[in-house]
Design a protein around this motif. Sequence first.
Motif, PDB file in Angstrom:
ATOM      1  N   ILE A 230       0.838  -1.198   0.000  1.00 21.87           N
ATOM      2  CA  ILE A 230       0.000   0.000   0.000  1.00 21.87           C
ATOM      3  C   ILE A 230       0.871   1.245   0.000  1.00 21.87           C
ATOM      4  N   ASP A 231       1.926   1.201   0.822  1.00 17.89           N
ATOM      5  CA  ASP A 231       2.787   2.366   0.923  1.00 17.89           C
ATOM      6  C   ASP A 231       3.482   2.666  -0.407  1.00 17.89           C
ATOM      7  N   THR A 232       3.914   1.618  -1.090  1.00 14.73           N
ATOM      8  CA  THR A 232       4.562   1.842  -2.382  1.00 14.73           C
ATOM      9  C   THR A 232       3.629   2.585  -3.325  1.00 14.73           C
ATOM     10  N   VAL A 233       2.385   2.110  -3.365  1.00 14.61           N
ATOM     11  CA  VAL A 233       1.418   2.748  -4.267  1.00 14.61           C
ATOM     12  C   VAL A 233       1.243   4.220  -3.906  1.00 14.61           C
ATOM     13  N   ILE A 234       1.102   4.490  -2.595  1.00 16.47           N
ATOM     14  CA  ILE A 234       0.910   5.878  -2.176  1.00 16.47           C
ATOM     15  C   ILE A 234       2.136   6.718  -2.510  1.00 16.47           C
ATOM     16  N   GLN A 235       3.311   6.130  -2.307  1.00 19.49           N
ATOM     17  CA  GLN A 235       4.539   6.872  -2.598  1.00 19.49           C
ATOM     18  C   GLN A 235       4.673   7.182  -4.083  1.00 19.49           C
ATOM     19  N   VAL A 236       4.183   6.269  -4.925  1.00 20.53           N
ATOM     20  CA  VAL A 236       4.236   6.527  -6.362  1.00 20.53           C
ATOM     21  C   VAL A 236       3.462   7.808  -6.682  1.00 20.53           C
ATOM     22  N   GLY A 237       2.260   7.900  -6.111  1.00 22.52           N
ATOM     23  CA  GLY A 237       1.455   9.098  -6.336  1.00 22.52           C
ATOM     24  C   GLY A 237       2.154  10.345  -5.833  1.00 22.52           C
ATOM     25  N   ALA A 238       2.690  10.257  -4.612  1.00 22.00           N
ATOM     26  CA  ALA A 238       3.371  11.417  -4.034  1.00 22.00           C
ATOM     27  C   ALA A 238       4.586  11.804  -4.872  1.00 22.00           C
ATOM     28  N   ALA A 239       5.299  10.787  -5.372  1.00 23.16           N
ATOM     29  CA  ALA A 239       6.507  11.076  -6.146  1.00 23.16           C
ATOM     30  C   ALA A 239       6.172  11.758  -7.459  1.00 23.16           C
ATOM     31  N   VAL A 240       5.086  11.320  -8.108  1.00 25.32           N
ATOM     32  CA  VAL A 240       4.701  11.962  -9.368  1.00 25.32           C
ATOM     33  C   VAL A 240       4.416  13.437  -9.132  1.00 25.32           C
ATOM     34  N   ILE A 295      -6.495   3.113  -6.711  1.00 20.72           N
ATOM     35  CA  ILE A 295      -5.886   1.793  -6.558  1.00 20.72           C
ATOM     36  C   ILE A 295      -5.430   1.577  -5.119  1.00 20.72           C
ATOM     37  N   GLY A 296      -4.773   2.596  -4.568  1.00 26.78           N
ATOM     38  CA  GLY A 296      -4.294   2.484  -3.191  1.00 26.78           C
ATOM     39  C   GLY A 296      -5.434   2.208  -2.228  1.00 26.78           C
ATOM     40  N   ASP A 297      -6.536   2.925  -2.425  1.00 30.12           N
ATOM     41  CA  ASP A 297      -7.698   2.735  -1.567  1.00 30.12           C
ATOM     42  C   ASP A 297      -8.253   1.320  -1.693  1.00 30.12           C
ATOM     43  N   GLY A 298      -8.334   0.856  -2.948  1.00 33.24           N
ATOM     44  CA  GLY A 298      -8.855  -0.488  -3.180  1.00 33.24           C
ATOM     45  C   GLY A 298      -7.955  -1.549  -2.581  1.00 33.24           C
ATOM     46  N   LEU A 299      -6.644  -1.366  -2.729  1.00 31.72           N
ATOM     47  CA  LEU A 299      -5.688  -2.321  -2.157  1.00 31.72           C
ATOM     48  C   LEU A 299      -5.807  -2.365  -0.645  1.00 31.72           C
ATOM     49  N   ARG A 300      -5.974  -1.187  -0.057  1.00 35.97           N
ATOM     50  CA  ARG A 300      -6.091  -1.097   1.390  1.00 35.97           C
ATOM     51  C   ARG A 300      -7.285  -1.914   1.867  1.00 35.97           C
ATOM     52  N   ASP A 301      -8.414  -1.736   1.184  1.00 34.85           N
ATOM     53  CA  ASP A 301      -9.602  -2.506   1.561  1.00 34.85           C
ATOM     54  C   ASP A 301      -9.384  -3.990   1.313  1.00 34.85           C
ATOM     55  N   ALA A 302      -8.694  -4.325   0.201  1.00 39.95           N
ATOM     56  CA  ALA A 302      -8.548  -5.730  -0.158  1.00 39.95           C
ATOM     57  C   ALA A 302      -7.569  -6.453   0.750  1.00 39.95           C
ATOM     58  N   LEU A 303      -6.553  -5.748   1.205  1.00 39.83           N
ATOM     59  CA  LEU A 303      -5.516  -6.406   2.000  1.00 39.83           C
ATOM     60  C   LEU A 303      -5.801  -6.379   3.487  1.00 39.83           C
ATOM     61  N   ASP A 304      -6.720  -5.521   3.899  1.00 39.26           N
ATOM     62  CA  ASP A 304      -7.002  -5.386   5.320  1.00 39.26           C
ATOM     63  C   ASP A 304      -7.995  -6.452   5.761  1.00 39.26           C
ATOM     64  N   PRO A 305      -7.578  -7.388   6.615  1.00 34.35           N
ATOM     65  CA  PRO A 305      -8.480  -8.468   7.010  1.00 34.35           C
ATOM     66  C   PRO A 305      -9.692  -7.984   7.797  1.00 34.35           C
ATOM     67  N   ASN A 306      -9.616  -6.793   8.357  1.00 34.39           N
ATOM     68  CA  ASN A 306     -10.743  -6.311   9.156  1.00 34.39           C
ATOM     69  C   ASN A 306     -11.736  -5.510   8.348  1.00 34.39           C
ATOM     70  N   ALA A 307     -11.413  -5.278   7.086  1.00 34.69           N
ATOM     71  CA  ALA A 307     -12.282  -4.412   6.305  1.00 34.69           C
ATOM     72  C   ALA A 307     -13.649  -5.051   6.114  1.00 34.69           C
ATOM     73  N   SER A 308     -14.664  -4.201   6.067  1.00 32.68           N
ATOM     74  CA  SER A 308     -16.020  -4.717   5.922  1.00 32.68           C
ATOM     75  C   SER A 308     -16.186  -5.352   4.550  1.00 32.68           C
ATOM     76  N   GLY A 309     -15.405  -4.876   3.581  1.00 37.81           N
ATOM     77  CA  GLY A 309     -15.496  -5.421   2.235  1.00 37.81           C
ATOM     78  C   GLY A 309     -15.078  -6.875   2.176  1.00 37.81           C
ATOM     79  N   ALA A 310     -14.475  -7.377   3.272  1.00 39.72           N
ATOM     80  CA  ALA A 310     -14.021  -8.754   3.304  1.00 39.72           C
ATOM     81  C   ALA A 310     -15.186  -9.716   3.203  1.00 39.72           C
TER      82      ALA A 310
END
Lengths: 354, 326
Positions: A230-240, A295-310
Amino acid sequence: MSVQLPPATEPAPGPVPPGETPGRSAKARSSRLRLTVRRFARNRLALFGLFLLVLLFLGAYGGPFLTKWDYQQHDFLNFLSSPSDDHWWGTTQGGVDLFALTMRGLQKSLIIGLLVGVISTFLAATVGAFAAYFGGWTDRVLMWLVDLLLVMPAFLIIAVLSPAFRGATWLVFVILLGAFSWMITGRVVRSMTFTLKDREFVKAAKYMGVSAPVIIFRHILPSMASMLIIDTVIQVGAAVIGESGLSYFGFGVQAPDVSLGTVIADNTTNASTYPWLFFFPAGCLVLIGVSISFIGDGLRDALDPNASGAKARPPRKKKQPKQQAAAALPAQVTASGSRPTEPGTPAGSQGAAS
Amino acid sequence: MGRYLVRRLANYLVLVVVAASLTYFLAGLSLNPRAKFEGRNPPLPASSITKTLDEYNMNPDTPILTRFGHWAEGVVHGDLGKTIEGDDVNDDFGRRVGVSTRLLLIATLIGSAGGVALGALGAIRQYRLFDRVTTLASFFVLAMPVFVIGVALKIGATALNDGTQTIKVLGEYDAQYAGQWNFDALVNRAQHMLLPALTLIILQVALYSRYQRSTMLDVLGSDFLRTARAKGLRRRKALVKHGLRTAILPIVPLLVYNIVLLFTGATFTEKTFGWHGMGELLVDSINKQDVNSVATVGLFSAILVLIAGVLSDLLYAALDPRVRVR
């Protein structure tokens, strides 16, 4: 049992965590991956973001083949012409085809963003994990370095150093950008490592004589993979965004190369009278940012085991799942680029430059 | 608590000194003030260039440590040195801080209040239309570099003006109003202020509302809010007094850091709209190879981080009842 299995699962000397045979862990991993992909695919915004990003990549690398103009070619019959069949996005003051130019800039912006994202996350993971794993003086010195880099104004330093890399390759610029954007994530990795290093699988590896770097890269860092992704994705945005800002002032990508920042900067003077000169490249820049944050938001929801989207798509009117989603949020903020709860942190050393 | 704060302060001070010195070294080694003079027409004799550079303590041939010694001695006595034009950095600095303050004061007040309000409202109406629209809008704003927002506003204003000069796009005030503070001058300043302030406000509202929304969501499901409702408080009062107050707390450091660091961080806004503040100095000083001004910006922003750190610690202690009790 492990003899019959293909060696793909654990090729290194690092032992398998106790209680888990390699076969099981491989299966668990693949089903976890499938679960993540399924959850990600359910998120329409995230899918849209991914689609957008793929489109931008295709455009950046395929676009130049579609048009007959080259980004270094001047059309002396058309200065500042508006978008037409011949020049799809119009031309600049020098008669350069804006579409070819923007696609070229897009290539550079995307590649710089990706590289910086990977470099800064790698730095953050390494420094943070080593600091916490060894503790003591290692920790103190590394954390002092983090504090110092946070106090140093990143934008100013990179800008001051820009004359030094003016003749050199743009990769120097990439390394500098990466060197100034890992610190906050480094702190998060450090605090996560503190809790992980007392876990049984780490201790077991340690007492079996596995060396510290192997433990860190094989056992500790993979345990926080989702956060790092997730952090990599966010950093990509920040770097651009950071790259475009520095290039906008001429401190970033230098003359023969172009990035979206330099394309926008070169055309700002004419922006009011010839708005397309601004809106096309700026639009591409914004689309990168938007697609990455989706994408970052979606990944966060997808990778977070506690997310309601699970479980399912969040029901619209029911009370309970909503509150669970709410409870999961602060943890997500923690995983993102800059977090408010961390004292002593200049929030987003790059974002601060506004 | 007191000893902890003192130790933190000491640590910050060391960091500021190291960071400012490093900035000076980098600027002194990387920039080339001589080029600035060599480009003059008619050309200046080399000896007089060297003399001027020596006078300004910018001669690249002097060892960097000697130059740093001179500079540091001056800074300790409150003298920031000379700009490359030969003026005192102190005067320039004072003027620019004034400009930045005037720009930032209103923008940050509206921006942070707006961000908190929008974020809290979004949390209360989670997943409803208002929340979705504001979330999407802030995604877009945060995906934009500031100069894109600024230039887009400029283009929009030019179209709105339609030939007239109602919204001014450049400078802090028109030349004839310099130094005046009567009604006409204030109107003129407001016309100039509108776009840069709007740029900063849009940005801050988008940023703070994201954080405020997530902390507010966290609080909304909490037991103490249910207790507040159960003891008979009205929904609005419970939400504001118990909910919002608790939810603002975690974003206080973020607010403080962003607001304080904007003093040197409003670079893009100031450059786009031609305001001669600290942010503009950051870019201009490097382009002019003005070592002393670059060092001043470095020193100033390091001190800002220090101020922000102390301020957010103190504010946090003042606002959080749990810290106060201890």
